[in-house]
Design an enzyme around this catalytic site. Structure first.
Site, short mmCIF file in Angstrom:
data_model
loop_
_atom_site.label_atom_id
_atom_site.label_comp_id
_atom_site.label_asym_id
_atom_site.label_seq_id
_atom_site.Cartn_x
_atom_site.Cartn_y
_atom_site.Cartn_z
N ASP A 1 0.88 -1.20 0.12
CA ASP A 1 0.10 -0.09 -0.16
C ASP A 1 0.91 1.25 -0.27
O ASP A 1 0.74 2.26 -0.72
CB ASP A 1 -0.67 0.02 1.22
CG ASP A 1 -0.21 -0.29 2.52
OD1 ASP A 1 0.91 -0.44 2.53
OD2 ASP A 1 -1.05 -0.17 3.58
N PHE B 1 -0.31 11.05 7.60
CA PHE B 1 -0.99 9.98 7.80
C PHE B 1 -2.26 9.75 7.10
O PHE B 1 -3.13 10.65 7.11
CB PHE B 1 -1.15 9.87 9.21
CG PHE B 1 -1.50 8.55 9.64
CD1 PHE B 1 -0.85 7.29 9.78
CD2 PHE B 1 -2.96 8.07 9.82
CE1 PHE B 1 -1.54 6.08 9.89
CE2 PHE B 1 -3.52 6.93 9.85
CZ PHE B 1 -2.69 5.95 10.25
N ASP C 1 6.84 3.99 3.57
CA ASP C 1 7.09 5.15 4.46
C ASP C 1 8.54 5.24 4.78
O ASP C 1 9.44 5.68 3.94
CB ASP C 1 6.23 5.01 5.48
CG ASP C 1 6.34 6.10 6.71
OD1 ASP C 1 6.51 7.23 6.13
OD2 ASP C 1 5.68 5.99 7.53
#
Ligand code: 5GP
Length: 177
Positions: free
Chosen positions: A101, A154, A104
């Site tokens: 997905d 986020f 980070d």
């Protein structure tokens, strides 16, 4: 800027995601040139992206699903990957595309790539992530394919959750702080 009923700001609309998936699939189809692959979907976050992406892939493919049981710095032992359905031995000798997905810090991607290389013998290994938070990286990992580069916010939706919720949204959103 669109704000939704649940107070999220829309970063990437559902339409933008679907359009980008088509162009990504075009690039991926071009690279594999009809050769069989195994797509590994990393649960739970990549489930929406994976099912939409594979609909546009044109080579023979099998799908596998894996789940990581912990995140971040703790991911140093190979015991933390669980596979579902068929066995991951399926990938020995095959071309493999991992679908995630978001990247980070890059620690999850690094762990997964090392785990696959140490335990299996894929003929070729590529990494595809819907989202790429380049500015947050703590290592030199770069996905072979990615959908969108985003700021270090986020985000939720389209598979990405906030304490389990909001995976079902068809767009990527974030909370304004
Ligand atoms: P990394 O190991 O690259 O720091 O993080 C990868 C994992 O952290 C992703 O697979 C995802 O589960 C989680 N993650 C990182 N950033 C976000 C974010 O903005 N939103 C959500 N929902 N999860 C994130």
């Amino acid at each position: 800027m669109i704000t939704t009923a649940n107070n999220l700001k829309v970063m990437i609309t559902g339409e933008q995601i679907q359009e980008r998936i088509k162009t990504l699939a075009y690039e991926i189809n071009d690279y594999y040139n009809g050769e069989e692959i195994v797509v590994i979907c990393v649960l739970k976050g990549a489930v929406m992206f994976t099912v939409d992406l594979v609909k546009h892939l044109n080579m023979p493919l099998k799908m596998e699903f894996i789940k990581l049981s912990s995140y971040g710095n703790e991911m140093t032992s190979s015991g933390k990957v669980q596979s579902f359905g068929a066995h991951l031995e399926e990938i020995n000798g095959k071309k493999v595309l991992i679908v995630e997905d978001i990247i980070d810090t890059g620690l999850t991607a690094e762990f997964l790539i090392n785990h696959i290389k140490e335990n299996y013998k894929p003929k070729d290994l590529k990494f595809c992530s819907l989202l790429n938070k380049k500015a947050s990286r703590k290592n030199s990992i770069e996905p072979d394919y990615y959908g969108f580069e985003i700021d270090s916010k986020f985000v939720v939706g389209y598979g990405l959750d906030d304490e389990g919720y909001n995976r079902n949204l068809n767009y990527i959103g974030y909370k304004e702080v």
